[in-house]
Write an enzyme that holds these catalytic residues in place. Structure first.
Site, PDB file in Angstrom:
ATOM      1  N   ALA A 168       0.836  -1.207   0.000  1.00 32.49           N
ATOM      2  CA  ALA A 168       0.000   0.000   0.000  1.00 32.49           C
ATOM      3  C   ALA A 168       0.865   1.249   0.000  1.00 32.49           C
ATOM      4  CB  ALA A 168      -0.930  -0.005   1.211  1.00 32.49           C
ATOM      5  N   ASP A 169       1.932   1.251   0.805  1.00 35.98           N
ATOM      6  CA  ASP A 169       2.822   2.408   0.845  1.00 35.98           C
ATOM      7  C   ASP A 169       3.479   2.647  -0.500  1.00 35.98           C
ATOM      8  OD1 ASP A 169       3.551   3.817   3.598  1.00 35.98           O
ATOM      9  OD2 ASP A 169       2.957   1.765   4.056  1.00 35.98           O
ATOM     10  N   SER A 170       3.922   1.582  -1.146  1.00 34.35           N
ATOM     11  CA  SER A 170       4.623   1.735  -2.416  1.00 34.35           C
ATOM     12  C   SER A 170       3.694   2.252  -3.502  1.00 34.35           C
ATOM     13  CB  SER A 170       5.246   0.403  -2.830  1.00 34.35           C
ATOM     14  OG  SER A 170       6.211  -0.013  -1.898  1.00 34.35           O
TER      15      SER A 170
END
Length: 399
Positions: A168-170
């Site tokens: 999700a962060d990427s």
């Protein structure tokens, strides 16, 4: 050597794990002057993530490449003032503090834009700046759960499954780099006025998961886990070879599906009425997996790869990191490159994310020690006296 199309753009990276730093890494890869602002004592928590060699954090070398670093304690009046002065020289500020934190410190986007009307402020948070969840702690794991990703990932009779990496962060970091450039383009068309970008960890991965909300709205259908199978086509799965390796097969195109079934010795199913539709093939996944999986299980990975390539069918080996760095295509396309490093001598890392014919980016240097550029920024660029910086350093306001 030209540093990329964003040369001359100044970005302040006041973010931590992981989306904001990745956004700024991408901007830095294409020439932006990125100033990494960290806590003067603790530094960015990214320094403690992942493996280290002789105490040197390896992920940090990549995620903070092309970034100058300064330690500032933003919760103090002196630290906040120095950020204001840096922001006055910048085009972009990226932050991911809990909503309301910058406001509490007196360095809200509006206050910074009073000093620098052209500043683009990219605010990344778990759930966005508004709404009933805005002040909740937000991490990628929560976004992976709430986006529908975990619900759809895993075996049909198993639990919802989370990724083993910062998915999700990427996705959010890549989206943030795009949002930044959209805001900068808008600035060129509205008289140089900056704006605030409100981006949550949740929305980009929710988009990546697909049209589930639309399908539910129109049909009342909720997707379920299918392991490595797809509801859109078959055969689509991972299959084990005779020598214990794994390969992945995709048949998204009808012609590819036909080639695969001819290859594995079952051309008769191609004439079945249901075979003409990807969705109908998916309903017969047990049969098709038996045919494809049985054929692959009798052959080595090299034999499978060679046969699929000769047949013009779609297959790929399931790679480990070792496989990636030794793959001839990865090497030829320079998807990973070796970069000189002061601590490690040389480091292999992902290259810039895409190639540009006229203005390519490059990795100018790897992630630096905390505060390596503080004196250069404060004394040489902002005009602080060495004595003033030394006093702030003694009080752990700067590093």
């Amino acid at each position: 050597m030209h540093d990329g199309p964003l040369t001359g753009l100044r970005v302040i990276d006041a973010s931590t794990i992981l989306a904001g730093p990745l956004c700024c890494q991408i901007l830095g890869d294409f020439g932006a002057d990125v100033i990494k602002v960290e806590h003067p004592v603790a530094g960015d928590s990214m320094r403690g993530h992942g493996h280290a060699k002789n105490g040197v954090p390896l992920w940090w070398k990549e995620i903070s490449r092309n970034k100058r670093t300064i330690g500032l304690k933003l919760s103090t009046p002196e630290g906040a003032d120095l950020l204001r002065r840096l922001a006055a020289t910048a085009d972009v500020l990226v932050e991911n503090f809990r909503p309301g934190t910058l406001e509490r410190w007196g360095i809200s986007p509006q206050q910074l834009q009073e000093l620098n009307p052209g500043l683009v402020v990219v605010r990344i948070s778990g759930f966005g700046q508004k709404g009933p969840y805005a002040h909740r702690p937000g991490f990628g794991t929560l976004a992976e759960a709430m986006s529908g990703f975990a619900h759809l990932t895993g075996e049909a009779d198993g639990p919802p499954t989370l990724p083993a990496f910062g998915l999700a962060d990427s996705i959010c970091g890549i989206a943030a780099s795009s949002a930044t450039m959209v805001a900068l383009w808008a600035r060129t068309r509205n008289g140089g006025k900056g704006q605030v970008v409100d981006l949550s960890l949740l929305e980009p991965i929710m988009t990546a998961v697909g049209p589930g909300p639309t399908v539910y709205d129109q049909l009342g259908v909720i997707g379920h886990r299918h392991g490595n199978r797809s509801t859109n086509n078959a055969p689509r799965n991972t299959y084990r070879t005779r020598d214990g390796d794994w390969v992945a097969v995709s048949t998204s195109a009808q012609t590819i599906a036909e080639r695969v079934l001819r290859l594995v010795g079952h051309p008769e199913v191609i004439d079945e009425p249901w075979f003409a539709s990807g969705r109908e093939r998916a309903a017969h996944a047990d049969l098709l997996d038996d045919y494809v999986g049985g054929w692959i299980a009798e052959r080595t990975r090299d034999e499978v790869m060679r046969a699929f390539e000769e047949a013009g069918a779609a297959v790929a080996p399931v790679y480990t990191a070792r496989d990636i760095v030794t793959d001839e295509h990865v090497q030829a396309a320079e998807m990973v490159v070796k970069v000189p490093d002061a601590d490690l001598g040389e480091v292999l890392m992902h290259n810039v994310m895409w190639r540009m014919s006229e203005n390519p980016g490059r990795i100018r240097f790897t992630g630096r020690p905390l505060g390596a550029d503080t004196d250069d920024l404060l004394v040489n660029e902002l005009g602080c006296t060495p004595e003033a910086v030394a006093e702030l350093r003694a009080r752990e306001i700067v590093a």
